[in-house]
Design a protein around this motif. Structure first.
Motif, PDB file in Angstrom:
ATOM      1  N   HIS A   2       0.827  -1.190   0.000  1.00 36.55           N
ATOM      2  CA  HIS A   2       0.000   0.000   0.000  1.00 36.55           C
ATOM      3  C   HIS A   2       0.868   1.249   0.000  1.00 36.55           C
ATOM      4  O   HIS A   2       0.361   2.349  -0.140  1.00 36.55           O
ATOM      5  N   ILE A   6      -0.057   5.138  -1.032  1.00 33.54           N
ATOM      6  CA  ILE A   6       0.230   6.255  -0.136  1.00 33.54           C
ATOM      7  C   ILE A   6       1.216   7.223  -0.797  1.00 33.54           C
ATOM      8  O   ILE A   6       1.058   8.445  -0.703  1.00 33.54           O
ATOM      9  N   LEU A  33       2.136   4.125  14.898  1.00 35.89           N
ATOM     10  CA  LEU A  33       1.034   3.157  14.827  1.00 35.89           C
ATOM     11  C   LEU A  33       0.588   2.874  13.393  1.00 35.89           C
ATOM     12  O   LEU A  33      -0.166   1.933  13.148  1.00 35.89           O
ATOM     13  N   ARG A  34       1.022   3.726  12.457  1.00 32.42           N
ATOM     14  CA  ARG A  34       0.670   3.489  11.058  1.00 32.42           C
ATOM     15  C   ARG A  34       1.639   2.461  10.509  1.00 32.42           C
ATOM     16  O   ARG A  34       2.837   2.533  10.756  1.00 32.42           O
ATOM     17  N   GLN A  35       1.116   1.494   9.774  1.00 35.44           N
ATOM     18  CA  GLN A  35       2.013   0.444   9.293  1.00 35.44           C
ATOM     19  C   GLN A  35       2.625   0.839   7.961  1.00 35.44           C
ATOM     20  O   GLN A  35       2.463   0.164   6.957  1.00 35.44           O
ATOM     21  N   LEU A  82       3.519  -1.922  22.198  1.00 32.90           N
ATOM     22  CA  LEU A  82       2.225  -2.338  22.706  1.00 32.90           C
ATOM     23  C   LEU A  82       2.456  -3.018  24.062  1.00 32.90           C
ATOM     24  O   LEU A  82       3.560  -3.435  24.339  1.00 32.90           O
ATOM     25  N   PRO A  83       1.468  -3.158  24.913  1.00 32.39           N
ATOM     26  CA  PRO A  83       0.052  -2.868  24.740  1.00 32.39           C
ATOM     27  C   PRO A  83      -0.284  -1.372  24.873  1.00 32.39           C
ATOM     28  O   PRO A  83       0.476  -0.615  25.467  1.00 32.39           O
ATOM     29  N   LEU A  84      -1.431  -1.032  24.344  1.00 26.72           N
ATOM     30  CA  LEU A  84      -1.931   0.330  24.459  1.00 26.72           C
ATOM     31  C   LEU A  84      -2.613   0.488  25.819  1.00 26.72           C
ATOM     32  O   LEU A  84      -3.829   0.504  25.929  1.00 26.72           O
ATOM     33  N   ARG A  85      -1.786   0.541  26.851  1.00 28.27           N
ATOM     34  CA  ARG A  85      -2.318   0.730  28.199  1.00 28.27           C
ATOM     35  C   ARG A  85      -1.539   1.839  28.861  1.00 28.27           C
ATOM     36  O   ARG A  85      -0.405   2.134  28.480  1.00 28.27           O
ATOM     37  N   GLY A  92      -6.634   0.197  30.392  1.00 31.19           N
ATOM     38  CA  GLY A  92      -6.678   0.029  28.942  1.00 31.19           C
ATOM     39  C   GLY A  92      -7.573   1.046  28.257  1.00 31.19           C
ATOM     40  O   GLY A  92      -7.670   1.044  27.042  1.00 31.19           O
TER      41      GLY A  92
ATOM     42  N   LEU B 131      -4.426  -7.814   5.492  1.00 33.26           N
ATOM     43  CA  LEU B 131      -4.533  -7.231   6.830  1.00 33.26           C
ATOM     44  C   LEU B 131      -3.811  -5.889   6.960  1.00 33.26           C
ATOM     45  O   LEU B 131      -3.843  -5.283   8.019  1.00 33.26           O
ATOM     46  N   VAL B 132      -3.150  -5.452   5.904  1.00 31.74           N
ATOM     47  CA  VAL B 132      -2.373  -4.211   6.013  1.00 31.74           C
ATOM     48  C   VAL B 132      -3.076  -3.053   5.309  1.00 31.74           C
ATOM     49  O   VAL B 132      -3.555  -2.113   5.943  1.00 31.74           O
ATOM     50  N   GLU B 136      -5.828   1.206   6.045  1.00 30.44           N
ATOM     51  CA  GLU B 136      -5.419   2.601   5.862  1.00 30.44           C
ATOM     52  C   GLU B 136      -6.488   3.453   5.175  1.00 30.44           C
ATOM     53  O   GLU B 136      -6.443   4.672   5.236  1.00 30.44           O
ATOM     54  N   PHE B 137      -7.422   2.815   4.475  1.00 31.66           N
ATOM     55  CA  PHE B 137      -8.317   3.575   3.598  1.00 31.66           C
ATOM     56  C   PHE B 137      -9.775   3.459   4.032  1.00 31.66           C
ATOM     57  O   PHE B 137     -10.383   2.395   3.926  1.00 31.66           O
ATOM     58  N   LYS B 159       0.657  -8.191  15.236  1.00 31.33           N
ATOM     59  CA  LYS B 159       1.344  -8.012  13.953  1.00 31.33           C
ATOM     60  C   LYS B 159       0.637  -6.995  13.064  1.00 31.33           C
ATOM     61  O   LYS B 159       1.270  -6.376  12.212  1.00 31.33           O
ATOM     62  N   TYR B 160      -0.664  -6.868  13.237  1.00 30.99           N
ATOM     63  CA  TYR B 160      -1.454  -5.967  12.385  1.00 30.99           C
ATOM     64  C   TYR B 160      -2.294  -5.040  13.245  1.00 30.99           C
ATOM     65  O   TYR B 160      -3.524  -5.037  13.169  1.00 30.99           O
ATOM     66  N   PRO B 161      -1.629  -4.242  14.101  1.00 34.44           N
ATOM     67  CA  PRO B 161      -2.390  -3.453  15.084  1.00 34.44           C
ATOM     68  C   PRO B 161      -3.375  -2.476  14.459  1.00 34.44           C
ATOM     69  O   PRO B 161      -4.453  -2.270  15.002  1.00 34.44           O
ATOM     70  N   LEU B 162      -3.010  -1.882  13.311  1.00 39.01           N
ATOM     71  CA  LEU B 162      -3.905  -0.875  12.736  1.00 39.01           C
ATOM     72  C   LEU B 162      -5.248  -1.501  12.375  1.00 39.01           C
ATOM     73  O   LEU B 162      -6.316  -0.941  12.641  1.00 39.01           O
ATOM     74  N   ARG B 165      -7.139  -2.278  15.502  1.00 40.82           N
ATOM     75  CA  ARG B 165      -7.491  -1.081  16.267  1.00 40.82           C
ATOM     76  C   ARG B 165      -8.656  -0.314  15.665  1.00 40.82           C
ATOM     77  O   ARG B 165      -9.348   0.418  16.347  1.00 40.82           O
ATOM     78  N   TYR B 190      -6.106 -11.839  24.751  1.00 38.66           N
ATOM     79  CA  TYR B 190      -5.153 -11.053  25.535  1.00 38.66           C
ATOM     80  C   TYR B 190      -4.422 -10.067  24.614  1.00 38.66           C
ATOM     81  O   TYR B 190      -4.298  -8.880  24.928  1.00 38.66           O
ATOM     82  N   GLN B 193      -6.831  -7.332  23.416  1.00 39.52           N
ATOM     83  CA  GLN B 193      -7.013  -6.305  24.450  1.00 39.52           C
ATOM     84  C   GLN B 193      -5.856  -5.305  24.457  1.00 39.52           C
ATOM     85  O   GLN B 193      -6.041  -4.119  24.720  1.00 39.52           O
ATOM     86  N   ALA B 194      -4.645  -5.809  24.179  1.00 39.66           N
ATOM     87  CA  ALA B 194      -3.463  -4.952  24.192  1.00 39.66           C
ATOM     88  C   ALA B 194      -3.529  -3.910  23.085  1.00 39.66           C
ATOM     89  O   ALA B 194      -3.011  -2.804  23.221  1.00 39.66           O
ATOM     90  N   VAL B 195      -4.164  -4.274  21.987  1.00 37.27           N
ATOM     91  CA  VAL B 195      -4.193  -3.411  20.813  1.00 37.27           C
ATOM     92  C   VAL B 195      -5.453  -2.551  20.785  1.00 37.27           C
ATOM     93  O   VAL B 195      -5.423  -1.372  20.437  1.00 37.27           O
ATOM     94  N   PRO B 197      -8.398  -2.227  23.449  1.00 43.23           N
ATOM     95  CA  PRO B 197      -9.109  -2.583  24.683  1.00 43.23           C
ATOM     96  C   PRO B 197     -10.619  -2.431  24.522  1.00 43.23           C
ATOM     97  O   PRO B 197     -11.085  -1.409  24.020  1.00 43.23           O
TER      98      PRO B 197
END
Lengths: 117, 230
Positions: A2, A6, A33-35, A82-85, A92, B131-132, B136-137, B159-162, B165, B190, B193-195, B197
């Motif tokens: 992507h 972009i 946070l953007r991949q 991470l984690p986002l806490r 959290g 997953l990536v 974004e879009f 691995k794919y937080p965005l 999230r 678990y 939740q980290a990515v 919540p």
């Protein structure tokens, strides 16, 4: 990849603000946070900018760290991973206040100098 | 020649966001709630859709569903959904600059004239299996649902937080396989939740039908939650 989409969006954004002048530098702010992989983006930018006002321009970027705001603690913290806490209380329910940027911060353009001859 | 710095301070995807907002306005005017359905390739998006729509073109209390098919295999997925008697529009993602790895707002906009929006309450957009990029879009959706299957790793959220999230619902598919794979459901939640919540999740099996009713109910409530204008 992507990064190509972009990169095209970055070129279009730069061109919009260049007003027809040649662009020499494009500066980005990339949130952690953007991949987006910066090197892949630079590679894609070099290709998609050909024959545009950004042809040959240098792409620079500043990485923006992740910052979260915790309401219970009333504090903002920077996260390395991470984690986002909230690193203080473990809550959290944090709001991400930085680290999601994908922004063209500025461009550098060439202008004709006033003729002094 | 001399060089001048011009401050821009603009999101690179602003143009996409503007078109997404226009899509959303059109969907709102037509009173259609829109779901952006995303997953890795092979997680079971199309099979889940087939299950959800297997009882006919409406779900819940008469919610009329349509599908915008954006996955890349020509019209394979659209063909699979053809027997379901719901309006299915196939998006051609084979144009543009390697744009086949995701849908963007402009591609969805190009399909608007083909969609019978006035006859729909809910539009499910099946995004490209990835997953990536799709994360974004924005396309003008009201909610994002991502399908993650137990045939994948339980560390996927890290691995794919965005992707994890930015969704409103996580569907864990293929739970009928749990006893055959090393996927640890607790570990997955678990990491989730980290990515993200507090994100809601459903455990389903498109193969056995487990959890499909709950997913259908979640989808059927969406038009009300969105408060589509009368």
């Amino acid at each position: 990849m992507h990064e190509f989409s972009i990169a095209s969006a970055v070129v279009a954004t730069a061109a919009k603000h260049a007003g027809g002048r040649r662009v020499t530098v494009v500066s980005l702010r990339l949130g952690a946070l953007r991949q987006v992989v910066p090197d892949a983006l630079a590679f894609a930018f070099a290709i998609v900018s050909r024959e545009t006002v950004c042809d040959g321009a240098r792409l620079t970027w500043e990485s923006v760290p992740v910052r979260v705001r915790c309401a219970p603690c009333d504090r903002t913290s920077t996260l390395e991973r991470l984690p986002l806490r909230c690193p203080r209380c473990g809550d959290g329910g944090v709001a991400v206040v930085a680290g999601e940027e994908l922004e063209v911060e500025s461009i550098e353009v060439e202008e004709e100098a006033a003729c002094t001859a | 020649m001399h060089r001048v710095k011009v401050r821009v301070a603009e999101d690179a995807l602003d143009a996409n966001a503007t078109i997404a907002a226009a899509n959303r306005a059109d969907f709102d005017r037509a009173g259609v709630a829109v779901v952006n359905l995303m997953s890795a390739p092979g997680a079971g998006k199309t099979t889940v859709l087939e299950r959800i729509l297997g009882d006919g073109p409406t779900i819940g209390d008469g919610v009329r569903v349509g599908v915008l098919e954006g996955d890349v295999q020509g019209s394979l997925d659209a063909d699979r959904l053809a027997h379901l008697h719901v309006p299915v529009v196939q998006l051609d993602t084979g144009s543009g600059f390697g744009g086949e790895c995701h849908l963007d707002a402009n591609m969805v906009r190009s399909a608007l004239p083909l969609l019978p929006l006035d006859d729909l309450d809910l539009l499910i957009v099946e995004n490209v299996g990835n997953l990536v990029c799709p994360a974004e879009f924005r396309i003008g959706e009201d909610a994002r649902i991502m399908v993650s299957s137990v045939a994948e790793g339980d560390d996927k959220p890290l691995k794919y937080p965005l992707m994890f999230r930015t969704c409103e619902l996580v569907v864990v598919n293929k739970v009928d396989l749990l006893e055959h794979v090393d996927f640890d459901l607790d570990r997955f939640f678990y990491h989730l939740q980290a990515v993200h919540p507090g994100v809601p999740h459903l455990e389903v099996s498109a193969r056995t039908g487990q959890g499909i009713d709950a997913l259908r109910a979640w989808l059927a409530r969406l038009p009300d939650r969105v408060g589509a204008p009368a």
